[in-house]
Write an enzyme that holds these catalytic residues in place. Structure first.
Site: not given
Ligand code: HXC
Length: 270
Positions: A155, A170
């Site tokens: 992607y 990425k």
């Molecule tokens: C809009 C969002 C959001 C959402 C978070 N934010 N989630 N904005 N929609 N769904 C915003 C928050 O409002 C905040 O901005 C900022 O992002 C940081 O959010 P936090 O929750 O404080 O960050 P943190 O606790 O560090 O978490 C990081 C994260 C979280 C990325 C947001 O989702 C995470 O930890 N994810 C790890 C697991 C993951 O994502 N796995 C999937 C990877 S898959 P503001 O402005 O409000 O401060 C991948 C490949 C996919 O990469 C392939 C698909 C086929």
């Protein structure tokens, strides 16, 4: 399934090596850790949460893998360096780095906050740099040729509506791997990427396709007609870190059932 990977590759091909897998406690990272361990590697898994590490390490140990779990946030270079050093102290060296930790969520780009953008880029791209940088002195001394494998996605070059920060990060990782492939090969480290498509039972597929009610549409764009399996990504990584791939450097191994040849449509198309 990891037993299947082990029998395909031959048990013991990674005997005497040590691997460091970020995001290794769950999903694709855990599958990679299990496969590399089944092939004989000592495995360090890094994750932000202790409880995730405890559960994963218990399962790895039960499978006979020499495993170490270390709490680490890839966004923090100091935390990464401490984790890498601890891994080296435990296992006596480092041969394989798998940059798998990633953050992602679906959000229209116009609604994304600057901090949302920064957070994903920080985890994916800056985190990968931090790990490569901290691992360099150890990988460069590997008697097996140091390996870096970064998990990206097709992607990144196909465009990823609704996931702009992850797509850009990425693509940045892909570029970093190509640079390191040239810069670090003379220093005994080869660098490649693995680019998974949609993989069943993973947080990424849940967040991006299932929670947005687009899993069926995504499936329709996969020529082989199914989502991939975690073990199929682990097998690609196993190949790239194996003795068979010592001359493979700076390439992208796309494991997506042919998904990359179908453009992702506008977010409003189901
Ligand atoms: C809009 C969002 C959001 C959402 C978070 N934010 N989630 N904005 N929609 N769904 C915003 C928050 O409002 C905040 O901005 C900022 O992002 C940081 O959010 P936090 O929750 O404080 O960050 P943190 O606790 O560090 O978490 C990081 C994260 C979280 C990325 C947001 O989702 C995470 O930890 N994810 C790890 C697991 C993951 O994502 N796995 C999937 C990877 S898959 P503001 O402005 O409000 O401060 C991948 C490949 C996919 O990469 C392939 C698909 C086929």
């Amino acid at each position: 399934m990891n037993e299947k990977n082990a029998s395909i590759f031959g048990l013991g091909i990674l005997e005497g090596t040590s691997a460091f897998v970020t995001g290794g406690g769950t999903g694709i990272g855990f599958g990679i850790a299990k496969t590399l361990g089944a092939l004989g590697a000592n495995v360090t898994i890094a994750s932000r949460r202790q409880e995730v590490l405890d559960k994963a390490c218990a399962e790895l140990s039960e499978a006979g893998v020499r495993a170490l779990g270390i709490v680490c946030d890839v966004r923090d270079h100091g935390s990464v360096k401490r984790a890498v050093d601890q891994s080296v102290e435990k296992f006596g060296g480092l041969d394989i780095l798998v940059n798998n930790a990633a953050g992602n969520f679906a959000c229209p780009t116009e609604d994304l906050s600057p901090n949302g953008w920064r957070t994903v880029v920080d985890i994916d791209l800056n985190g990968t740099f931090n790990c490569c940088h901290a691992a360099f002195p150890h990988l460069s001394k590997s008697p097996h040729v140091g390996r870096i494998v970064s998990i990206i996605t097709a992607y990144a070059w196909g465009g990823w509506p609704g996931c702009a920060p992850a797509a850009a990060a990425k693509a940045g990782i892909q570029s970093l791997m190509r640079t390191l492939a040239i810069e670090w090969a003379p220093k005994n480290i080869i660098s490649n990427t693995v680019a998974p498509g949609p993989i069943a039972d993973t947080e990424g597929t849940k967040r991006i396709h299932e929670d947005t009610d687009r899993a069926a549409a995504e499936l329709a764009r996969v020529p082989v007609g199914r989502f991939g399996e975690v073990e199929e990504i682990a097998a690609a990584v196993a190949y790239l870190v194996s003795p068979a791939a010592r001359y493979v450097n700076g390439t992208d191994l796309v494991v997506d059932g042919g998904r990359q040849f179908k453009a992702t449509p506008r977010p409003d198309a189901k």
